[in-house]
Structures are given as C-alpha cells and as structure tokens.
Design a protein around this motif. Sequence first.
Motif, PDB file in Angstrom:
ATOM      1  N   ARG A   1       0.838  -1.193   0.000  1.00 30.17           N
ATOM      2  CA  ARG A   1       0.000   0.000   0.000  1.00 30.17           C
ATOM      3  C   ARG A   1       0.877   1.249   0.000  1.00 30.17           C
TER       4      ARG A   1
ATOM      5  N   PHE B   1       3.627   8.346  -2.215  1.00 31.04           N
ATOM      6  CA  PHE B   1       3.930   7.544  -1.028  1.00 31.04           C
ATOM      7  C   PHE B   1       4.139   8.507   0.141  1.00 31.04           C
ATOM      8  N   PRO B   2       3.085   8.775   0.888  1.00 35.30           N
ATOM      9  CA  PRO B   2       3.098   9.907   1.834  1.00 35.30           C
ATOM     10  C   PRO B   2       4.066   9.763   2.987  1.00 35.30           C
ATOM     11  N   ASN B   3       4.465   8.551   3.313  1.00 35.16           N
ATOM     12  CA  ASN B   3       5.367   8.352   4.450  1.00 35.16           C
ATOM     13  C   ASN B   3       6.797   8.041   4.032  1.00 35.16           C
TER      14      ASN B   3
ATOM     15  N   ARG C   1       0.933   3.913   1.753  1.00 37.81           N
ATOM     16  CA  ARG C   1       1.368   4.382   3.075  1.00 37.81           C
ATOM     17  C   ARG C   1       2.386   3.446   3.732  1.00 37.81           C
ATOM     18  N   ASP C   2       2.552   2.244   3.170  1.00 38.10           N
ATOM     19  CA  ASP C   2       3.502   1.285   3.740  1.00 38.10           C
ATOM     20  C   ASP C   2       4.927   1.490   3.237  1.00 38.10           C
TER      21      ASP C   2
END
Length: 302
Positions: free
Chosen positions: A111, A143-145, A113-114
């Motif tokens: 995902r 990929f926000p993180n 966020r992963d």
Amino acid sequence: MTNESVHRFVLGDVEVIRVVEWQGPFVPVSGLVAETAGEVWKDHEDWLVPDHWEPDTDRLVIALQTWVLRSGGRTVLVDTGVGKGRERPGSPPFHHWQGDLLGCLAKAGVRPRDVDVVVNTHLHIDHVGGNTVEADGEWIPAFPNAQYLIPAADDFHFGPDGGYGSGSQADGRLIYEDSVAPVHRAGQAVRWDGRHRIDEHLTLESAPGHTPGSSVLRLASGGDRAVFVGDLLHSPVQILQPCCNSNACLDSEQAVASRLRVLHRAADQRELLVPAHFAGATGAVEVRRGGGGFTLNPRPTG
C-alpha cells in the motif's frame, strides 16, 4: 504485449518483489542501443529470443517495472516507472501513458502508506513518473510516508538550476515539475552523492555516465549479493559488449567505465545483476568471466 505480473524471491534476509507494469517489444535496436554490433544479436539469437529481442522487427523487448525490497522491517521501492496520464508530447511512447503502478503494487500487497523509501536510480522519464499522483489538480507524493532518495547530481542537472537537463530529455521541464519538484515541496526528498547507506543490507553508490547522477543499489545479506543497476544496461548484449552505450547515455566514457566496474564486481563477487528494464521470467542475470570478457545466464529465481 501487456504482461502485468508479480514475482517474489528471497536474498538472505531481504524479500525481493518484482512488479512488472508492462513488458513487450518496444523500440528498434537502433533506437536505443545502436552501438551494439548487429552480428552479436544473430550469434546469440537462441537466448535473446523471445525475452530480449524480436528479430522479425529488430525491436528490443523490455519491461517497465519496479523492484520492491522488504529489508530490516522497511519497504523500499527501486524506481517508479512512467506514471499515469502524464503530459509528454516530446516523448510519444510515453505521452498519456496509462501505467498503473499503484494497482500493481496493491497486487503485491504493498500500500502507498507502507512504503518507507523510494529510490530513483536516476531522473529519467521512465524512472520517476510514479513518484507522484494527482490530487485536486496538483501533483503530490504518491507515497506519503516515504523518504525519496534522489542523486544530487541528477537533481541539479535535470532541475531548474541545470536548465532542466539542457534538452537532454524532450520533456525535461514537465518531468521534473510533475514528478520531482512536488517531492521537494513536501519535504520528502533527500539528495545524496557518492555513497548512501539505507540499512545494513542496502547501499546506494554513484555510477555516473548514463546521467550525471546515475546510481546502483547494492544488496548484501548473508551469503547473497545483488546489484540493481538502473539503466547501466538496457540489453544483455551490453554485457557481451560492455563498451556499447545506450543512445540515452549523456557521457559515453563515464558510462562505459561505470558499466565495466559494476560488471567486474558482479562477476568477482557473484552478485545477481538486476537492470531496470530486462524482461523475461526473472528480469535478472548472473554474470561470469569468459572469453576475455563476460558471459551470462538467466537467474533461476523463485
């Protein structure tokens, strides 16, 4: 041919997931690796066909793919493809390309966020397009993180301070502004130079020539070794003829020197060689010394 697929194997303590968005015949040999001698293709037709060459049309068979590495509890992506629906009028094969990296990653159980780290081996059109997605008319990191690792020399060359590559990519300004600049604005970009250690198993190293900041990612875990080489190689023929560059190499001498250095080490240390665009069942090869140069065979992964 469109062939989305997911293939997994393990090297030491690192899980490697090959995520293929597309593979098939692409451009003529002369359009990408014109320096390779014509006879080498015929001489090695038995293993170049069908995974790497379509002899009837003299077209290269390539893959557009992303490698996912699960290492030390983190998820690392190596290159992000062309992207989806991008304006690339100067690059007809990729203009409004309908890639689906996020959908392919979902099939692999990844995902957005992963994802913890995104590696851009270099800043060419088909390696950064999936860095971002469109939201409310703006481009934002997909990929926000994630921390995005970007070679500093490429960031300068292809960015506004370097004149967006001085025309080395037809759509250079568009590529940087929709796929790289938003990552900087979000505070997620990390520029590096020379050598950058990601974790105990993964290390980035500069391998300039194809672009000023071209890099390779080395994996070492247990007794297993691999090197993800980006566009240092576009075809296995360049392993047999390592002094032959692709048409997109910006510094021919540097590109040859980097290719030879990586091939020598891969042969000496039994590193699995993983180029960005090799098609076929595994997308990777083993390199050995032979005949005064190098020989190779497909990697029986899985």
